[in-house]
Design a protein around this motif. Structure first.
Motif, PDB file in Angstrom:
ATOM      1  N   ILE A  21      -5.988  46.627 -18.667  1.00 43.19           N
ATOM      2  CA  ILE A  21      -5.102  46.436 -19.820  1.00 43.19           C
ATOM      3  C   ILE A  21      -4.187  47.640 -19.993  1.00 43.19           C
ATOM      4  O   ILE A  21      -2.989  47.504 -20.278  1.00 43.19           O
ATOM      5  CB  ILE A  21      -5.930  46.196 -21.099  1.00 43.19           C
ATOM      6  N   GLN A  22      -4.733  48.822 -19.787  1.00 37.42           N
ATOM      7  CA  GLN A  22      -3.944  50.032 -19.961  1.00 37.42           C
ATOM      8  C   GLN A  22      -2.836  50.168 -18.913  1.00 37.42           C
ATOM      9  O   GLN A  22      -1.861  50.895 -19.130  1.00 37.42           O
ATOM     10  CB  GLN A  22      -4.862  51.256 -19.921  1.00 37.42           C
ATOM     11  N   LEU A  23      -2.973  49.473 -17.779  1.00 38.45           N
ATOM     12  CA  LEU A  23      -1.953  49.523 -16.736  1.00 38.45           C
ATOM     13  C   LEU A  23      -0.705  48.723 -17.102  1.00 38.45           C
ATOM     14  O   LEU A  23       0.374  48.977 -16.579  1.00 38.45           O
ATOM     15  CB  LEU A  23      -2.510  48.980 -15.418  1.00 38.45           C
ATOM     16  N   HIS A  24      -0.853  47.741 -17.973  1.00 44.55           N
ATOM     17  CA  HIS A  24       0.257  46.851 -18.306  1.00 44.55           C
ATOM     18  C   HIS A  24       1.327  47.594 -19.108  1.00 44.55           C
ATOM     19  O   HIS A  24       1.007  48.302 -20.062  1.00 44.55           O
ATOM     20  CB  HIS A  24      -0.253  45.655 -19.106  1.00 44.55           C
ATOM     21  N   PRO A  25       2.605  47.446 -18.741  1.00 41.79           N
ATOM     22  CA  PRO A  25       3.661  48.194 -19.446  1.00 41.79           C
ATOM     23  C   PRO A  25       3.944  47.692 -20.854  1.00 41.79           C
ATOM     24  O   PRO A  25       4.546  48.411 -21.662  1.00 41.79           O
ATOM     25  CB  PRO A  25       4.884  47.986 -18.546  1.00 41.79           C
ATOM     26  N   ARG A  26       3.557  46.466 -21.164  1.00 36.93           N
ATOM     27  CA  ARG A  26       3.783  45.872 -22.491  1.00 36.93           C
ATOM     28  C   ARG A  26       5.252  45.876 -22.882  1.00 36.93           C
ATOM     29  O   ARG A  26       5.605  46.119 -24.040  1.00 36.93           O
ATOM     30  CB  ARG A  26       2.964  46.596 -23.560  1.00 36.93           C
ATOM     31  N   THR A  27       6.120  45.621 -21.939  1.00 38.98           N
ATOM     32  CA  THR A  27       7.554  45.551 -22.218  1.00 38.98           C
ATOM     33  C   THR A  27       7.998  44.094 -22.216  1.00 38.98           C
ATOM     34  O   THR A  27       7.415  43.256 -21.520  1.00 38.98           O
ATOM     35  CB  THR A  27       8.348  46.327 -21.154  1.00 38.98           C
ATOM     36  N   PRO A  28       9.052  43.753 -22.997  1.00 40.95           N
ATOM     37  CA  PRO A  28       9.534  42.366 -23.040  1.00 40.95           C
ATOM     38  C   PRO A  28      10.075  41.924 -21.683  1.00 40.95           C
ATOM     39  O   PRO A  28      10.463  42.738 -20.851  1.00 40.95           O
ATOM     40  CB  PRO A  28      10.657  42.422 -24.086  1.00 40.95           C
ATOM     41  N   GLY A  29      10.084  40.591 -21.478  1.00 33.30           N
ATOM     42  CA  GLY A  29      10.656  40.056 -20.254  1.00 33.30           C
ATOM     43  C   GLY A  29       9.618  39.798 -19.176  1.00 33.30           C
ATOM     44  O   GLY A  29       8.404  39.927 -19.399  1.00 33.30           O
TER      45      GLY A  29
END
Length: 225
Positions: A21-29
């Motif tokens: 989960i921490q690897l995910h950038p959590r950015t839109p798109g």
């Protein structure tokens, strides 16, 4: 080995889903290859829960004086959901379900419809059980290769029971659904919460207190620096 050892092992088995989960950038798109993280988290979280349930029940029955043959018979269970864990525990510790049902609500991400936006919500124990069933169906679909999980797809009906995998997934146009990071986080929170609430009641009945401080809490939002 005491009940705390099972909790410690559970915490260790959740380290990988937490780090994914921490690897995910959590950015839109479009998340690109990061889209493979949510299904991996779901699979890791549910696998950890299944292992924990089996070991915790075995240890709790041993604490009550059951022999190995008796434990093996009672602990035998395939792909346990939170509801399955509760039922097994209730069989040995009557009254547990009433105590667990009184648990405080759990905050998770909502399940957005087509065009809907993610937001947080709180769900009671009944919905915790329902959504845990839904995430188990997601797990079945992934492990049986019926979907890939990293993209928007049409998900099949239940492989076991009556709960559809799509009931916990984000709805997209054309009858398709996706997991998404928020879904994976909600899955992790639901299963970890269910494990804790039921186990704490069992431990109390056996005169023990469990320490959950090392078990990841899977925060809804990334920590801000």
């Amino acid at each position: 080995m005491n009940l705390q050892e099972a909790v410690n092992k559970y915490a260790r088995s959740l380290e990988v889903p937490q780090r994914l989960i921490q690897l995910h950038p959590r950015t839109p798109g479009n998340a690109g290859n990061f889209s493979a993280l949510p299904p991996a988290v779901v699979l890791g979280v549910i696998a950890a829960f299944e292992g924990f349930v089996e070991e915790f029940l075995a240890l709790s029955l041993h604490a009550r004086g059951y022999g190995l043959a008796q434990i093996a018979k009672r602990v035998s269970i395939n792909n346990p959901t939170v509801a399955d864990f509760q039922k097994k525990a209730e069989n040995e510790f009557p009254g547990l379900s009433r105590s667990v049902a009184a648990s405080p609500p759990l905050q998770v991400w909502n399940i957005p419809g087509v065009g809907g936006r993610p937001s947080t919500e709180t769900i009671d124990w009944v919905k915790v059980l329902q959504r845990a069933d839904g995430w188990m169906e997601v797990r079945h679909c992934l492990t049986h290769g019926l979907v890939s999980g990293w993209r928007t797809e049409v998900w099949p009906g239940p492989l076991r029971g009556v709960t559809h995998a799509s009931s916990v997934l984000r709805a997209k146009a054309g009858g398709k659904h996706s997991i998404g990071l928020i879904g994976a986080i909600s899955c992790a929170r639901i299963y970890a919460y269910g494990a804790r609430r039921i186990s704490d009641q069992v431990a109390t009945a056996l005169g023990e207190t469990l320490d959950w401080s090392n078990v990841p809490d899977f925060p809804l939002k990334a920590a801000t620096s």
